[in-house]
Design an enzyme around this catalytic site. Sequence first.
Site, PDB file in Angstrom:
ATOM      1  N   GLU A   1      23.695  36.083  64.832  1.00 36.27           N
ATOM      2  CA  GLU A   1      22.943  37.147  65.508  1.00 36.27           C
ATOM      3  C   GLU A   1      22.490  38.105  64.409  1.00 36.27           C
ATOM      4  O   GLU A   1      23.308  38.773  63.780  1.00 36.27           O
ATOM      5  CB  GLU A   1      23.822  37.870  66.528  1.00 36.27           C
ATOM      6  CG  GLU A   1      23.083  38.949  67.297  1.00 36.27           C
ATOM      7  CD  GLU A   1      24.035  39.865  68.052  1.00 36.27           C
ATOM      8  OE1 GLU A   1      23.792  41.085  68.050  1.00 36.27           O
ATOM      9  OE2 GLU A   1      25.020  39.359  68.634  1.00 36.27           O
TER      10      GLU A   1
ATOM     11  N   CYS B   1      23.601  46.612  68.648  1.00 41.78           N
ATOM     12  CA  CYS B   1      22.531  45.632  68.416  1.00 41.78           C
ATOM     13  C   CYS B   1      21.508  45.641  69.541  1.00 41.78           C
ATOM     14  O   CYS B   1      20.426  45.062  69.404  1.00 41.78           O
ATOM     15  CB  CYS B   1      23.119  44.237  68.241  1.00 41.78           C
ATOM     16  SG  CYS B   1      24.197  43.719  69.594  1.00 41.78           S
TER      17      CYS B   1
END
Length: 513
Positions: free
Chosen positions: A276, A313
């Site tokens: 990620e 995030c």
Amino acid sequence: MRNDSLFQLQDANTPFAGRHLIDGVWQGEATAEFHSYMPAENRALPWTFPEAGSAELQALMQSAQTAFGQYRQTSRAARAAFLRQIATEIEVLGSVLVETVMAETALPQARVEGERGRTCNQLRLFAGLLDEPAASTYLPAQPQRVPLPAPELRLDTVPLGPVLVFAASNFPLAFSVAGGDTASALAAGCPVIVKAHNAHPATSALVAQAIDKARQACDLPAGVFQLVYAQRHDFSAQLLQHPVVKAVAFTGSELLGLHFQKLIQQRAVPVPFYGELGSQNPLLLLPEQLALHGAAFATALAQSVLQGNGQFCTRPGLVFVPDQPETGAMLDMLTGSFTATSLVTLLTAKIAEGYRHSCAVLNGLPGVTQLAEGRSALVEKGCQVLPRLFITDAMRWHELPQLQHEVFGPATVLIRYRTLAEIAAILPTLKGQLTCTVYGTDQDLQALQPLLPLLVDCCGRLIRNQMPTGVEVCSAMQHGGPFPASTDLRFTAVGTASYQRFVRPICWQNFGG
């Protein structure tokens, strides 16, 4: 062997010498060069840690490979019991864990306690998944079928093998040593090697202690879980490229993630890399929603961007707002929210330096204006930064590729648009995202219908009328998306479906049902 009592950190001034956990033994000598850090005070902590080398690498891999042969054969019930015991042991750490996390991250107590709860809950969630029968597809033989008989077939899954997990900086518990990557890999029947994050090494030691106590209580092989410290990049490269490692999970920067992916592709036998890497999480505010609920939107947006000091995030980093009469009042509210802030502390000095640099780049772009900045009599330095709000116009989008560079921290960019045609021209150019968000009434959404497929193509989670900060840990969650949000858009890093990253299909033919 290290006694548990040596892990009972008392305060930020208590010396502590950490060690690797390899093959069930705490080993390695800490050095003064590798120490923990207190971001709130911009000073080193007296907690030191060892640096791994070739001997540690060999021992780690041998232990993990041996453990895999046994752990893959354990029952689902045994693995479920292990995960539940890990959660219990983490909770037993009590205030020592909370205070250690706070010292190493500057996160507030409520946030740390909430993240601890999420970490334990997701361990128990995977245990619940294992309580259910394993999913498989069975087709009986059809010996009388013409023109050819059909064999008996059963489609099942098997674990991949030892998994390497790189702990994340921004979630020191939920995406770290006992986080979702570790929980899902252990649930799948894979031993785990965790490379501790340099930003919270003492936290990592405490959680590793809890996992190892659970392993011993469940009488599992020593190599089922191991923890290693290393500041040197070449050791991480050796971990990535070792043939015993069969999958890698990583949450971090796009630059480092791409480097890791390149190293994995250079292996004699490449393995899955679940990274990620970054997301701007674009948010689209539609005209009627602004006219009816502009004030509520401004409040929610400021809270979302500033939550966790912007270190999620899923923080909305690109916010498209219509240029209409109500826009001014909404901008005034947002400006007031940002100017009312003061210095905030980020997780590391490196992250803070990157944030300040990114904001300086934005501030220097033609057509980009800094609308607001937090106020402080003190100067930004070390881990301390000021929140910032920027604005530009949609017509400049194609001239400013820098807008798509993630700013990790408490800042966002507002982009004024006049028509949805401008949005339609922008969407195909967006990089892959974890989330895209739409704020709109039913009437707004009718006008947006032709653009929904473009939004879907951008992201792993499409949200309506709710800020993207906040990820539900459940069976219906998708936390991933097109590159660079993740390196494999077919999988999620959150929720029970993340288990699928660490198993592979196997078809049994004529072996019985």
